[in-house]
Motif scaffolding. Structure first.
Motif, PDB file in Angstrom:
ATOM      1  N   THR A   7       0.839  -1.204   0.000  1.00  0.00           N
ATOM      2  CA  THR A   7       0.000   0.000   0.000  1.00  0.00           C
ATOM      3  C   THR A   7       0.873   1.252   0.000  1.00  0.00           C
ATOM      4  N   GLN A  11       0.956   4.223  -2.815  1.00  0.00           N
ATOM      5  CA  GLN A  11       0.805   5.636  -2.473  1.00  0.00           C
ATOM      6  C   GLN A  11       1.973   6.457  -3.046  1.00  0.00           C
ATOM      7  N   GLU A  54      -3.992  16.938  -2.357  1.00  0.00           N
ATOM      8  CA  GLU A  54      -4.026  15.475  -2.475  1.00  0.00           C
ATOM      9  C   GLU A  54      -2.660  14.884  -2.109  1.00  0.00           C
ATOM     10  N   LYS A  57      -2.370  14.792   1.598  1.00  0.00           N
ATOM     11  CA  LYS A  57      -3.131  13.652   2.162  1.00  0.00           C
ATOM     12  C   LYS A  57      -2.340  12.359   1.996  1.00  0.00           C
ATOM     13  N   ILE A  58      -1.762  12.185   0.798  1.00  0.00           N
ATOM     14  CA  ILE A  58      -0.978  10.951   0.547  1.00  0.00           C
ATOM     15  C   ILE A  58       0.214  10.874   1.500  1.00  0.00           C
ATOM     16  N   ASN A  60       0.400  12.109   4.489  1.00  0.00           N
ATOM     17  CA  ASN A  60      -0.131  11.738   5.810  1.00  0.00           C
ATOM     18  C   ASN A  60      -0.482  10.255   5.871  1.00  0.00           C
ATOM     19  N   VAL A  61      -1.100   9.756   4.778  1.00  0.00           N
ATOM     20  CA  VAL A  61      -1.448   8.326   4.731  1.00  0.00           C
ATOM     21  C   VAL A  61      -0.171   7.487   4.798  1.00  0.00           C
ATOM     22  N   LYS A  62       0.851   7.886   4.037  1.00  0.00           N
ATOM     23  CA  LYS A  62       2.125   7.145   4.057  1.00  0.00           C
ATOM     24  C   LYS A  62       2.733   7.128   5.459  1.00  0.00           C
ATOM     25  N   THR A  64       1.122   7.389   8.284  1.00  0.00           N
ATOM     26  CA  THR A  64       0.315   6.491   9.112  1.00  0.00           C
ATOM     27  C   THR A  64       0.678   5.034   8.828  1.00  0.00           C
ATOM     28  N   LEU A  65       0.799   4.707   7.542  1.00  0.00           N
ATOM     29  CA  LEU A  65       1.144   3.330   7.161  1.00  0.00           C
ATOM     30  C   LEU A  65       2.543   2.952   7.663  1.00  0.00           C
TER      31      LEU A  65
END
Length: 197
Positions: A7, A11, A54, A57-58, A60-62, A64-65
Motif C-alpha cells: 500500500t 501511495q 491530495e 493527504k498521501i 499523511n497516509v504514508k 500512518t502506514l
C-alpha cells in the motif's frame, strides 16, 4: 506487514503521478499567462492547489502506514522475544525437574562415599607388608631381655687375675743405613728445581 508495504508503494506511485501532473499544470498556467488568458491560468493554478492538497493527504497516509509497519515489526519482534523467553523458561524448568536438588544431593553423597572408599583403598595399599611388623614390640622386649641377661653374665664373671701381656716387636737399635751418594744428589737437585718454581 507485506500488505502495508504494498500500500505504501502504491501511495508513492500515486504521489509521483500527482507531482508530474502539478508540473504539467504549472507549464500550462505559464503558457496561458503568456497568451494573456488570465482566467485559464487562474483555473490551472486552482487545479494545482487541489493536486497539492491530495499530495499532502498521501504524505499523511504514508506516514500512518509507515507508523503501522514499524509498530507491527516491533510487536512481531516482541512476540518472538517473548516466545524465546518462554521456551527458555520451560527448558530451565525441565532441566531443574530432571536434575532436582535431591538428585544433586544424592550425587554429591555418592561422590563423597567413592572418595572415602578410594582413600581407604589407598591407605590399605600403602601399609607395609612386613609380617613381623605386628610383633615389633614383642621383639624389642625380647632384645632388651637378652641385653640384660648379657650384662648380668658379664657382671657375675670372676675378675681376671692378671692381664695378658701384648707381644710387640722390639724397636730397631741400629741406625738406618745412609742413602747412596747419587740418590742424595738427585734428591737435592729436585728440591732446588722445585724451589725455583
Amino acid at each position: 506487514i507485506v500488505k502495508l508495504r504494498e500500500t505504501i508503494a502504491n501511495q508513492e506511485k500515486r504521489e509521483e503521478h500527482l507531482q508530474k501532473k502539478i508540473e504539467q499544470i504549472v507549464k500550462e498556467a505559464k503558457v496561458k499567462m503568456s497568451k494573456g488568458d488570465k482566467k485559464g491560468a487562474l483555473f490551472a493554478m486552482k487545479r494545482k492547489k487541489l493536486y497539492e492538497q491530495e499530495q499532502d493527504k498521501i504524505a499523511n497516509v504514508k506516514m500512518t502506514l509507515e507508523t503501522q509497519v514499524i509498530g507491527l515489526e516491533s510487536a512481531a519482534q516482541n512476540a518472538m522475544t517473548f516466545q524465546a523467553m518462554q521456551a527458555g523458561t520451560k527448558t530451565m524448568a525441565k532441566i531443574r525437574d530432571d536434575v532436582g536438588i535431591e538428585k544433586v544431593d544424592d550425587v554429591m553423597d555418592e561422590i563423597k562415599e567413592e572418595m572415602e572408599m578410594a582413600q581407604e583403598i589407598n591407605d590399605a595399599i600403602a601399609q607395609p607388608v612386613d609380617p613381623l611388623m605386628a610383633d615389633e614390640d614383642d621383639l624389642l622386649a625380647e632384645l632388651n631381655e637378652l641385653e640384660t641377661a648379657d650384662l648380668e653374665a658379664e657382671l657375675l664373671k670372676p675378675p681376671p687375675t692378671a692381664e695378658p701381656s701384648l707381644s710387640l716387636p722390639d724397636a730397631p737399635k741400629n741406625e738406618l743405613p745412609a742413602l747412596a751418594k747419587k740418590e742424595e744428589d738427585d734428591l737435592k737437585a729436585l728440591e732446588a728445581e722445585l724451589a725455583g718454581l
